[in-house]
Design an enzyme around this catalytic site. Structure first.
Site, PDB file in Angstrom:
ATOM      1  NE  ARG A  37       6.353 -15.511 -11.731  1.00  0.00           N
ATOM      2  CZ  ARG A  37       6.127 -14.594 -10.801  1.00  0.00           C
ATOM      3  NH1 ARG A  37       5.561 -14.936  -9.658  1.00  0.00           N
ATOM      4  NH2 ARG A  37       6.471 -13.336 -10.996  1.00  0.00           N
ATOM      5  CE  LYS A 198       1.171   2.655  -4.678  1.00  0.00           C
ATOM      6  NZ  LYS A 198       1.797   2.501  -3.367  1.00  0.00           N
ATOM      7  N   GLY A 348       3.727  -7.655 -13.594  1.00  0.00           N
ATOM      8  CA  GLY A 348       2.806  -8.761 -13.362  1.00  0.00           C
ATOM      9  C   GLY A 348       1.476  -8.589 -14.079  1.00  0.00           C
ATOM     10  N   GLY A 371       8.261  -6.849 -10.014  1.00  0.00           N
ATOM     11  CA  GLY A 371       9.147  -5.935  -9.292  1.00  0.00           C
ATOM     12  C   GLY A 371      10.583  -6.003  -9.778  1.00  0.00           C
TER      13      GLY A 371
HETATM   14  P1  ADP Z   1       2.134  -4.005 -13.561  1.00  0.00           P
HETATM   15  O1  ADP Z   1       1.768  -5.085 -12.596  1.00  0.00           O
HETATM   16  O2  ADP Z   1       2.080  -4.470 -14.986  1.00  0.00           O
HETATM   17  O3  ADP Z   1       3.433  -3.323 -13.207  1.00  0.00           O
HETATM   18  P2  ADP Z   1       0.531  -2.086 -12.126  1.00  0.00           P
HETATM   19  O4  ADP Z   1       0.492  -3.030 -10.983  1.00  0.00           O
HETATM   20  O5  ADP Z   1       1.286  -0.829 -11.978  1.00  0.00           O
HETATM   21  O6  ADP Z   1       1.002  -2.873 -13.457  1.00  0.00           O
HETATM   22  O7  ADP Z   1      -0.933  -1.631 -12.515  1.00  0.00           O
HETATM   23  C1  ADP Z   1      -1.951  -2.536 -12.862  1.00  0.00           C
HETATM   24  C2  ADP Z   1      -3.280  -2.053 -12.385  1.00  0.00           C
HETATM   25  O8  ADP Z   1      -3.540  -0.728 -12.818  1.00  0.00           O
HETATM   26  C3  ADP Z   1      -4.408  -2.901 -12.913  1.00  0.00           C
HETATM   27  O9  ADP Z   1      -4.997  -3.586 -11.830  1.00  0.00           O
HETATM   28  C4  ADP Z   1      -5.356  -1.886 -13.534  1.00  0.00           C
HETATM   29  O10 ADP Z   1      -6.711  -2.144 -13.231  1.00  0.00           O
HETATM   30  C5  ADP Z   1      -4.931  -0.594 -12.914  1.00  0.00           C
HETATM   31  N1  ADP Z   1      -5.307   0.576 -13.712  1.00  0.00           N
HETATM   32  C6  ADP Z   1      -4.956   0.843 -14.985  1.00  0.00           C
HETATM   33  N2  ADP Z   1      -5.561   1.970 -15.406  1.00  0.00           N
HETATM   34  C7  ADP Z   1      -6.322   2.438 -14.380  1.00  0.00           C
HETATM   35  C8  ADP Z   1      -7.174   3.543 -14.199  1.00  0.00           C
HETATM   36  N3  ADP Z   1      -7.377   4.432 -15.167  1.00  0.00           N
HETATM   37  N4  ADP Z   1      -7.792   3.690 -13.001  1.00  0.00           N
HETATM   38  C9  ADP Z   1      -7.587   2.793 -12.012  1.00  0.00           C
HETATM   39  N5  ADP Z   1      -6.778   1.720 -12.124  1.00  0.00           N
HETATM   40  C10 ADP Z   1      -6.158   1.532 -13.297  1.00  0.00           C
HETATM   41 MG    MG Z   2       0.935  -5.045 -10.618  1.00  0.00          MG
END
Ligand code: ADP
Ligand code: MG
Length: 397
Positions: A37, A198, A348, A371
């Protein structure tokens, strides 16, 4: 297209410029652990310096909850930032008040002053107008280059722009140009990949991408909820019960444009050293949980990516933080990196996953925002952007 004025459109020479940067960087033992960043802000900062402005930087760092937390002081980024800029960076241990005013008075054209963490004041998150006015009083121009915070209407991202002419920095412009162009007039085939944890946070994104993309590939924990919504028993897998109805509706609406996993890597506990095996999606054993997409799914997803002209990816395909469950995320990162298509990775954890396997350079655009990126993909207006001067406005800043 991005329709806001940028630092290219205004007079900078001899001006005091307050720049909202996103220096919310990961720290490790008091030092910057990942300077992505900081690097991302350099084009804007170097331009302001070269054009002869006095540069005052503000940012938040972490979640100090309105209190002074020494471990979250922006003092901790001074050393790395000055190395990257190749010049000294002055620091003042506050972001408003007499001490700051004095430091600003001393600041010469071409010099850089970093203010203390704006979130040491509760007024930052409350978007307090007096606090915003105090910040604004330090400068005669406001530049917002903090894309990662643009979805927040806080004093240093939104409030301050009510008191000063406000334009975008180069990072803000670049992020919004990439994301905007991708969504406004996508090159096709346009393949979206969604994963992560999520799903309730991302329903809006799924809906929007379902409208825009030719195909939507779903993996990660998000896929668990979709698989459960299609009637499968996911055993101990992370499933969002409250999103099942919505997921069911989306499956119906999407038809064959929605590609779900056909096999999974499952584990007998949520741990890096758990027992693991590969199973079909309709055969998750009792007591086991989905941790990654399986090899057949990887093959299917890679095939779906062939010939794509645009890929937008948010959310890892599995628990990539544990090496044994990183294969799906790594394989897709490799496939996207190897393809010649325009590729955008947002979120992230997704960005971290791509960086971890050393492929960030081969992605057209890895967003610095989590976000903010999601809210933009969802079609929401970003408060920190909305408040900037329109490109076609006569006001010259
Ligand atoms: P981003 O930050 O890219 O938007 P998220 O915060 O939505 O992504 O999700 C990331 C998290 O999702 C990671 O910490 C990963 O471990 C978790 N994750 C991915 N697949 C699974 C799964 N099958 N079961 C539990 N957690 C998972
Ligand atoms: Mg995340």
């Amino acid at each position: 297209m991005f329709n806001k004025k940028t630092i290219r459109d205004v007079d900078l020479k001899g001006h005091r410029v307050l720049v909202r940067v996103d220096f919310n960087v990961p720290l490790d033992e008091g030092a910057v652990a990942d300077d992505t960043r900081l690097r991302a802000s350099l084009p804007t900062l170097n331009y302001l310096i070269t054009e002869g402005a006095a540069v005052i930087l503000c940012s938040h760092l972490g979640r100090p909850k309105g209190k002074v937390i020494p471990e979250l002081s922006l003092r901790l980024v001074v050393k790395r930032l000055s190395e990257l800029l190749g010049q000294p960076v002055a620091f003042v241990a506050d972001c408003i008040g007499t001490e700051v005013q004095a430091a600003v008075e001393r600041l010469q054209l071409g010099e850089v002053l970093l203010l203390e963490n704006t979130r040491f004041y509760p007024q930052e998150r409350a978007n307090d107008p007096n606090f915003a006015a105090d910040l604004a009083s330090l400068a005669d121009l406001f530049v917002n280059d903090a894309f990662g915070s643009a979805h927040r209407a806080h004093a240093s991202t939104e409030g301050v722009a009510h008191h000063l002419p406000a334009v975008a920095g180069f990072l803000m412009e670049k992020e919004l140009n990439y994301l905007g162009a991708a969504l406004e007039d996508p090159e096709r085939p346009f393949i979206a990949i969604l994963g992560g944890a999520k799903i309730s946070d991302k329903i809006g994104v799924v809906e929007r991408l379902l409208d825009l993309a030719d195909r939507l590939l779903i993996g990660g924990a998000m896929a668990n909820t979709f698989l459960a919504a299609s009637g499968l028993d996911m055993a101990e897998s992370l499933v969002e019960e409250e999103s099942l109805d919505i997921a069911h509706g989306l499956i119906e609406r999407a038809g064959d444009r929605l590609l779900m996993p056909t096999d999974l890597v499952v584990a007998d506990s949520f741990a890096a050293d758990a027992e693991k095996k590969i199973v079909a999606v309709n055969a998750v054993p009792t007591g086991w949980r989905a941790m990654d997409i399986g090899p057949e799914t990887i093959t299917n997803f890679k095939r779906a990516l062939q010939g794509a002209r645009l890929v937008v990816w948010n959310g890892p395909m599995g628990v990539f933080e544990f090496e044994p469950f990183a294969a799906g995320t790594t394989a897709l990162a490799e496939a996207v990196a190897a393809s010649k298509c325009k590729s955008i990775v947002g979120g992230g954890d997704s960005a971290a996953a791509v960086r971890k396997v050393g492929l960030a350079d081969q992605i057209s655009h890895v967003s610095t925002g989590g976000g903010a990126c999601l809210e933009f993909l969802e079609g929401k207006s970003l408060p920190g952007v909305a408040v900037l001067i329109d490109r076609d406005s006569p006001s010259s800043a």
